[in-house]
Motif scaffolding. Structure first.
Motif, short mmCIF file in Angstrom:
data_model
loop_
_atom_site.label_atom_id
_atom_site.label_comp_id
_atom_site.label_asym_id
_atom_site.label_seq_id
_atom_site.Cartn_x
_atom_site.Cartn_y
_atom_site.Cartn_z
N GLU A 167 1.47 -1.64 0.09
CA GLU A 167 0.18 0.27 0.12
C GLU A 167 0.70 1.46 0.02
N ILE A 168 2.01 1.45 0.49
CA ILE A 168 2.86 2.55 0.69
C ILE A 168 3.55 2.86 -0.69
N LEU A 169 4.42 1.75 -1.39
CA LEU A 169 4.39 1.85 -2.51
C LEU A 169 3.80 2.29 -3.50
N ALA A 170 2.45 2.04 -3.20
CA ALA A 170 1.58 1.94 -4.62
C ALA A 170 0.94 3.16 -4.31
N ALA A 171 1.20 3.63 -2.69
CA ALA A 171 0.69 5.22 -2.93
C ALA A 171 1.93 5.70 -3.45
N SER A 172 2.54 5.73 -3.01
CA SER A 172 3.86 6.34 -3.03
C SER A 172 4.00 6.19 -5.05
N THR A 173 4.49 5.74 -5.20
CA THR A 173 4.61 5.32 -6.99
C THR A 173 3.56 6.58 -7.79
N LYS A 174 1.71 5.69 -7.03
CA LYS A 174 1.07 7.62 -7.78
C LYS A 174 1.51 9.23 -7.28
N ALA A 175 2.52 9.08 -6.58
CA ALA A 175 2.43 10.15 -5.92
C ALA A 175 3.67 10.83 -6.59
N LEU A 176 3.68 10.20 -7.30
CA LEU A 176 5.57 10.25 -7.35
C LEU A 176 5.20 11.28 -9.47
N GLU A 177 4.03 9.55 -9.85
CA GLU A 177 3.63 9.72 -11.04
C GLU A 177 2.94 10.90 -11.51
N ASN A 178 2.60 11.80 -10.48
CA ASN A 178 1.52 12.61 -11.30
C ASN A 178 2.53 13.93 -10.41
N ALA A 179 3.45 13.72 -9.15
CA ALA A 179 3.62 15.37 -8.53
C ALA A 179 3.55 16.66 -10.30
N GLU A 180 4.39 17.25 -9.27
CA GLU A 180 4.44 18.78 -10.40
C GLU A 180 5.28 19.52 -9.81
N ARG A 181 6.28 20.52 -11.20
CA ARG A 181 6.82 20.85 -10.89
C ARG A 181 6.59 22.04 -10.58
N ASP A 182 7.53 22.50 -8.93
CA ASP A 182 6.44 23.80 -8.81
C ASP A 182 7.61 25.09 -8.18
N LEU A 183 8.39 26.59 -9.08
CA LEU A 183 9.36 26.89 -8.17
C LEU A 183 10.89 26.23 -8.21
N GLY A 184 10.92 25.42 -9.02
CA GLY A 184 12.00 23.96 -8.70
C GLY A 184 11.64 23.13 -8.00
N PHE A 185 10.74 23.03 -7.60
CA PHE A 185 10.60 22.01 -6.11
C PHE A 185 9.59 20.93 -7.00
N THR A 186 9.63 19.86 -6.79
CA THR A 186 8.90 18.63 -7.39
C THR A 186 7.98 18.44 -6.19
N ARG A 187 6.91 18.14 -6.16
CA ARG A 187 5.85 18.58 -5.33
C ARG A 187 4.86 17.14 -5.38
N LEU A 188 4.73 15.69 -4.12
CA LEU A 188 4.21 14.66 -4.38
C LEU A 188 2.03 15.21 -4.63
N ASP A 189 1.88 14.49 -5.30
CA ASP A 189 0.38 14.77 -5.33
C ASP A 189 0.34 14.09 -3.82
N LYS A 190 -0.78 14.88 -3.57
CA LYS A 190 -1.12 14.86 -1.62
C LYS A 190 -2.40 13.74 -1.81
N ALA A 191 -3.22 14.21 -2.72
CA ALA A 191 -4.49 13.26 -2.96
C ALA A 191 -3.83 11.88 -2.63
N SER A 192 -3.09 11.37 -3.57
CA SER A 192 -2.34 9.59 -3.77
C SER A 192 -1.49 9.55 -2.36
N PHE A 193 -0.77 10.93 -1.82
CA PHE A 193 0.16 10.05 -0.72
C PHE A 193 -0.48 10.18 -0.06
N MET A 194 -1.17 10.89 0.63
CA MET A 194 -2.42 10.47 1.64
C MET A 194 -2.83 9.12 1.63
N GLN A 195 -2.95 8.31 0.82
CA GLN A 195 -3.45 7.06 1.18
C GLN A 195 -1.95 5.98 1.56
#
Length: 470
Positions: A215-243
């Motif tokens: 479950e941790i791997l699946a949530a982390s994978t999706k959070a990184l796949e749906n991450a956004e670049r924002d002001l030079g940061f890699t911002r993980l997808d919140k909805a995915s990471f919260m799982q």
């Protein structure tokens, strides 16, 4: 072997080091041992060593600009990955593994905490490189410190059979923090301290997460796949990471895997788990006292006195811990220092802002610090770093008066733009749209006087913001 990817984990609130460390500025970002924070020391440990790549930093979104600024100060760059929520170390290690795997199938990652004190940087790098050789064969390595005393605040490792010719051995068991008698027995039987630093092939850790914590791997994978670049940061997808379930990497993987190894090492190391550890790490005077800041002692022995900006005096005390900050004071003894965390929990239950917030509040553009507050007014000291710019905003319940004491401010007030220099001021009526910027090359400092029926931070209506907070 390809260069090892250092991944610095910046989680943790450091409540055992209250009041210097609080949730809004935890211990890893505080200069407890000189001019640099332990985060900066950790990042600098790998500079100019071709065995290691540029670091990756995994930090909570709240600390993104603190991380970036502290790296800038020491002349370093890094890939900064932002967690939208604290999910403990297992999810953070999963993200580190997935980021490492982007570099190739054989990528080796060294995961370390940002709040550990290691003075022998070369020895630590060499240990990571040796552990990397064992990790390349598919072993999840940790660094095991040879104990120097019967510590009750550290977890221990029971070492097993050798792994190749690297000096590494298998892990027979991870054991919890013992009492003193058990700790002495562990030392006599050759146990090691568990430093919490891991070195592994990214694909190895991903495989173990897939088996033991899917479950941790699946949530982390999706959070990184749906991450956004924002002001030079890699911002993980919140909805995915919260799982991702909240749990430690020790519980999720290390206590279950059959692929754990440990490299016995010997160098000064501390996880700075409390004020007692700070006292041990600092230099002592002839009476065993360690001091930081403006401190005067008389007839004191084995004390730690840490002062932020105010004179702190101690007379006739032994084994005392005295910590003073702008808005809170802690007085305890060495043997009761482990109760500080419980004290902070009590303060939280009583809704004391001092439990979690510093008087100085850091923002992307600089910081502000309250000087005084009362009915219908508040006074702040504000510092805007060169190039910094506050949001375009307005207030419904207060007017503001800005007095420049250092530098020059570019002030937008409705449709007007004013340059306000040292010893000049400008008035911002209630409801006007305004912004302050520092176009200069030196820090801008102002005194802000707020007057109105309400002066809380939630009376800021952001219209536009270069830091994307609007």
């Amino acid at each position: 072997m390809a260069p090892i990817i250092p991944v610095i984990m910046c989680g943790g609130s450091g409540t055992r080091l209250w009041p210097a460390s609080r949730e809004t500025m935890p211990k890893q970002f505080i200069p407890l041992f000189g001019d640099l924070s332990t985060f900066q020391m950790t990042a600098l440990r790998f500079r100019d060593d071709p065995r290691f790549t540029e670091p990756v930093v995994v930090a909570h979104d709240d600390f993104r600009f603190i991380v970036a600024e502290q790296l800038r100060v020491v002349g370093l760059s890094a890939r900064i990955v932002l967690e939208p929520d604290r999910r403990d170390s297992a999810a953070a290690v999963a993200i580190a593994s997935l980021v490492g795997a982007q570099s190739g199938e054989d990528a080796v990652v060294a995961v370390m905490a940002a709040d550990h004190l290691i003075e022998n940087a070369a020895g630590f790098r060499d240990a990571c490189a040796r552990a990397g050789e064992a990790a390349a064969s598919g072993v999840i390595m940790t660094l095991g410190l040879k104990p120097t005393f019967a510590a009750t605040g550290y977890g221990y490792i029971r070492p097993g059979a050798p792994i190749g010719a690297t000096g590494a051995v298998k892990v027979e068991a991870f054991v919890e923090k013992p009492n003193e008698e058990t700790a002495k027995r562990y030392i006599s039987e050759g146990y090691l301290w568990n430093s919490g630093n891991f070195v592994f092939r990214a694909e190895t850790m991903i495989d173990e997460l897939r088996q033991h914590a899917p479950e941790i791997l699946a949530a982390s994978t999706k959070a990184l796949e749906n991450a956004e670049r924002d002001l030079g940061f890699t911002r993980l997808d919140k909805a995915s990471f919260m799982q991702a379930p909240k749990t430690s990497i020790d519980f999720a993987v290390m206590e279950k895997t059959h692929r754990a190894g440990v490299l016995p090492v010997s160098f000064d190391w501390s996880d700075i788990g409390g004020w007692g550890a700070v006292w041990e790490a600092l230099p002592h005077d002839a009476s065993g006292n360690a001091t930081v800041g403006q401190v005067e002692l008389l007839d004191a022995r084995n004390c730690l006195v840490h002062s932020e900006d105010i004179l702190t005096t101690v007379v006739g005390m032994e084994n005392a811990l005295v910590i003073t900050t702008h808005d809170a004071v802690l007085v305890t003894t060495q043997d009761k220092a482990d109760k500080v965390k419980s004290l902070v929990e009590t303060l939280k239950k009583r809704d004391r802002a001092e439990a979690t917030q510093h008087l100085r509040v850091h923002r992307p553009w600089g910081w502000y610090q309250r000087i005084d507050i009362g009915p219908r007014f508040q006074v702040k000291r504000i510092m805007v770093k060169p190039g910094g710019k506050l949001s375009l905003q307005k207030h419904y319940h207060r007017a503001e008066h800005w007095v420049v004491v250092h530098g020059a401010a570019e002030v937008t007030r409705d449709d007007e733009i004013h340059v306000v220099r040292e010893n000049e001021s400008i008035y911002l009526p209630q409801g006007c749209v305004h912004r302050m910027a520092n176009p200069g090359k030196i820090p801008l400092e102002i005194i802000e006087v707020q007057v109105g029926s309400y002066t809380g931070e939630d009376d800021i209506i952001r219209i536009e913001d270069v830091y994307k907070r609007a």
